[in-house]
Design an enzyme around this catalytic site. Structure first.
Site, PDB file in Angstrom:
ATOM      1  N   ASP A  13       0.833  -1.208   0.000  1.00 58.82           N
ATOM      2  CA  ASP A  13       0.000   0.000   0.000  1.00 58.82           C
ATOM      3  C   ASP A  13       0.866   1.256   0.000  1.00 58.82           C
ATOM      4  O   ASP A  13       1.854   1.339   0.728  1.00 58.82           O
ATOM      5  CB  ASP A  13      -0.877  -0.021   1.269  1.00 58.82           C
ATOM      6  CG  ASP A  13      -1.755   1.199   1.360  1.00 58.82           C
ATOM      7  OD1 ASP A  13      -2.631   1.347   0.486  1.00 58.82           O
ATOM      8  OD2 ASP A  13      -1.573   2.010   2.284  1.00 58.82           O
ATOM      9  N   GLU A  20       1.375  -0.660  -5.107  1.00 59.00           N
ATOM     10  CA  GLU A  20       0.328   0.339  -5.338  1.00 59.00           C
ATOM     11  C   GLU A  20       1.004   1.695  -5.457  1.00 59.00           C
ATOM     12  O   GLU A  20       1.365   2.318  -4.459  1.00 59.00           O
ATOM     13  CB  GLU A  20      -0.686   0.379  -4.188  1.00 59.00           C
ATOM     14  CG  GLU A  20      -1.882   1.228  -4.559  1.00 59.00           C
ATOM     15  CD  GLU A  20      -2.336   2.212  -3.502  1.00 59.00           C
ATOM     16  OE1 GLU A  20      -3.403   2.811  -3.683  1.00 59.00           O
ATOM     17  OE2 GLU A  20      -1.637   2.415  -2.489  1.00 59.00           O
TER      18      GLU A  20
HETATM   19  C1  BGC Z   1      -5.568   2.779  -0.059  1.00 61.36           C
HETATM   20  C2  BGC Z   1      -6.600   3.682   0.533  1.00 61.36           C
HETATM   21  C3  BGC Z   1      -6.054   4.232   1.829  1.00 61.36           C
HETATM   22  C4  BGC Z   1      -4.670   4.881   1.617  1.00 61.36           C
HETATM   23  C5  BGC Z   1      -3.980   5.175   2.898  1.00 61.36           C
HETATM   24  C6  BGC Z   1      -4.444   3.762  -0.350  1.00 61.36           C
HETATM   25  O1  BGC Z   1      -3.606   3.524  -1.285  1.00 61.36           O
HETATM   26  O2  BGC Z   1      -5.995   2.121  -1.209  1.00 61.36           O
HETATM   27  O3  BGC Z   1      -7.824   3.032   0.721  1.00 61.36           O
HETATM   28  O4  BGC Z   1      -6.925   5.193   2.337  1.00 61.36           O
HETATM   29  O5  BGC Z   1      -3.840   4.029   0.893  1.00 61.36           O
HETATM   30  O6  BGC Z   1      -3.515   3.990   3.466  1.00 61.36           O
END
Ligand code: BGC
Length: 562
Positions: free
Chosen positions: A203, A245
């Site tokens: 993430d 991501e």
């Molecule tokens: C997630 C979100 C989240 C954010 C902070 C993003 O990339 O997909 O849902 O709010 O990261 O962790």
């Protein structure tokens, strides 16, 4: 499960939140027991890998992306044993499991932060996070949640200093310059891989480090750290996925694959708005352009592509001029927008038009990369823009037209999020049970596409060649892997279209067999080949040397009745 360490190249991924999928103990909150009970459904659907949204201990102020303990499961969702039982049951069915690794930040309720704010300045405990006496540093870093936050710094009265946060102010960023943080993160990675998960979604991975005078995104230090993680993972395990991501241009995200020594997968963010652009303008060009801008990957690399996910449909990869018409079409009301994106689900975005939803899925399942389906989109679930933040696209799965849509036996007031209730998208109209009974339902059609995709490795592993085509409303391409070729022709228009295409591979004398329903088109000759496509129709063809069934007659290829 396949022993191939590159299994993720053939994967069809299904994203879900345990909390809203199925409630096994009747408390109104989805849990691992409920999810385990739904594995048969997921297997019937034909997905091969589950991506679970965060389920660790958390105050849930950002739906679990605010982690308070990395090695404990939130008690609402079950115990660690429940998780392991789920994992074993998924594996027994050949389903892989990817979970979340949220390491850019923690919750401000994480014991590391509680200790850091009280620890002396400069001490290793304090240095788990990024502190400053002023809020004027790193001013070139954008504020990501611009609708709620005005700065990446927040004042902490306990520490008497500002702390850095790229997301909500209750999510302090970890300090990756501190070797203890890096070691702690490695330990978390091993914890989940030792438990047996098949992959970790990294993430917010672009934002790990801060350097003055930069955007604080995609820094070389981040790549160096990811190489160390990957080397450690490869030393200890076989065939585990690291899925990045990083919401950026393809050439920037390409760096997350390194020379095959960083991440194995990364989301292709910019493809997604281009798909919606093509659907809105009825033109193939936006899709062709973005794929042509996408650099090749190392042998072990694979894109993860998607139509929608649990966040807003982000338009941040587009210019202002490109955004405006998309917002006008897809988010006419201001409350449908969030942080330069659109907080709606797939079916409402596409006007609840089943043919259009099937077309969108057929594109997702045939373009290069491993497709990620968002739970509920396979039945065309609706959204609720009255709910705060991104909750409107995170409502409980609709299984039946019974109590609480079959999601839970709790009193409706106890549900973790309210069900979609309106006449168009409520469970009286939209549910798994109803669509499983109906052979022409969205669910049935998506299931057939998934089945067909699983027969051909060209979809997951093949090269793409766009075909010369005389109709700009028709997207035509070939996917080729070894001796497997698939021809894809998609009519993006709301009216039927004819198109003449020139194939890239030698096809003379081959018949075109529909990869979904097995019907056959006449053989390809020396001249360019003509297709007639119904409105919003996408077809996949597999060239075969001899017709297994009688080929259709008539000069021009026509669509067989399905
Ligand atoms: C997630 C979100 C989240 C954010 C902070 C993003 O990339 O997909 O849902 O709010 O990261 O962790």
């Amino acid at each position: 499960m396949s022993a191939d360490p590159l299994w993720y190249k053939d994967a069809i991924i299904y994203e879900l939140h345990v909390k809203t999928f199925c409630d096994g103990n009747g408390d109104g909150i989805g849990d691992f027991t409920g999810l385990t009970g739904k594995l048969d459904y997921l297997q019937r659907l034909g997905v091969t890998c589950l991506w679970l949204l965060p389920f660790c201990e958390s105050p849930l102020r950002d739906d679990g992306y605010d982690v308070a303990h990395y090695e404990r499961i939130h008690p609402d969702y079950g115990s660690c044993d429940d998780f392991v039982r789920f994992l074993e049951a998924a594996h027994a069915r050949g389903l892989r499991v990817i979970t979340e690794l949220v390491i850019n930040h923690t919750s401000d309720e994480h014991p590391w932060f509680k200790a850091a704010r009280r620890a002396p300045k400069g001490s290793p405990k304090r240095d788990f996070y990024v502190w400053s006496d002023t809020n004027q540093r790193y001013k070139d870093a954008r504020v990501i949640f611009g609708d709620v936050e005005t700065s990446n710094w927040a004042w902490d009265p306990v520490a008497g200093a500002y702390y850095w946060h790229r997301f909500f102010d209750h999510q302090p960023d970890l300090n990756f310059d501190n070797p203890r943080v890096r070691r702690a993160v490695m330990k978390i990675v091993r914890f989940w891989f030792d438990l047996g998960v098949d992959g970790l979604r990294l993430d917010a991975i672009a934002h790990l480090y801060e350097r003055e005078g930069t955007s604080c995104d995609n820094l070389p230090e981040t790549h160096q750290f990811l190489k160390e993680v990957r080397a450690d993972v490869d030393r200890r395990y076989l065939g585990r996925v690291l899925l990045a991501e990083a919401n950026d241009r393809p050439e920037v995200v390409r760096a997350y694959f390194g020379d095959g020594d960083e991440c194995t997968m990364a989301f292709h963010f910019p493809l997604m708005p281009r798909l919606f652009q093509s659907l809105a303008t009825e033109e193939a060009a936006p899709i062709v352009d973005i794929i042509n801008q996408t650099p090749p990957l190392p042998e072990s690399g694979q894109w993860a592509i998607f139509l929608r996910n649990h966040d807003e449909l982000t338009l941040s990869a587009l210019t202002k001029q490109e955004r405006r018409p998309l917002l006008a079409v897809y988010a006419p009301e201001p409350r449908m927008r969030l942080n330069h994106g659109i907080r709606r689900r797939l079916a409402p975005l596409l006007g609840n038009d089943v043919d259009r939803l099937v077309l969108a899925h057929a594109l997702l399942l045939s373009l290069p990369g491993s497709p990620v389906l968002y739970y509920g989109d396979e039945i065309g679930m609706g959204d609720n823009v009255a709910l705060a933040d991104r909750n409107g696209v995170r409502t409980p799965m609709q299984w039946t037209d019974g109590l609480n849509a079959g999601f839970s036996t709790a009193p409706p007031a106890d549900l973790v999020l309210p069900l979609i209730q309106d006449a168009t998208y409520g469970s009286a109209t939209i549910s798994v049970a109803a669509q499983e009974r109906e052979s022409t339902s969205l669910l049935a059609r998506v299931t057939s596409l998934l089945q067909a995709r699983r027969q051909h490795q060209a979809f997951g592993r093949g090269a793409i060649a766009f075909l010369r085509c005389d109709n700009p409303k028709v997207l035509a391409f070939e996917r080729t892997y070894r001796d497997d070729t698939i021809v894809v022709v998609a009519n993006l228009a709301r009216s039927s279209q004819a198109a003449v295409v020139e194939f890239a591979s030698p096809m003379n004398g081959f018949y075109l067999m529909d990869a979904v329903d097995g019907s056959m088109l006449p053989p390809v000759g020396a001249a360019p080949y003509g297709f007639t496509l119904a409105a919003q129709e996408c077809r996949w063809f597999h060239p075969v040397a001899s017709p297994a069934v009688e080929p259709l007659t008539g000069g021009e290829a026509v669509r067989s009745a399905r």
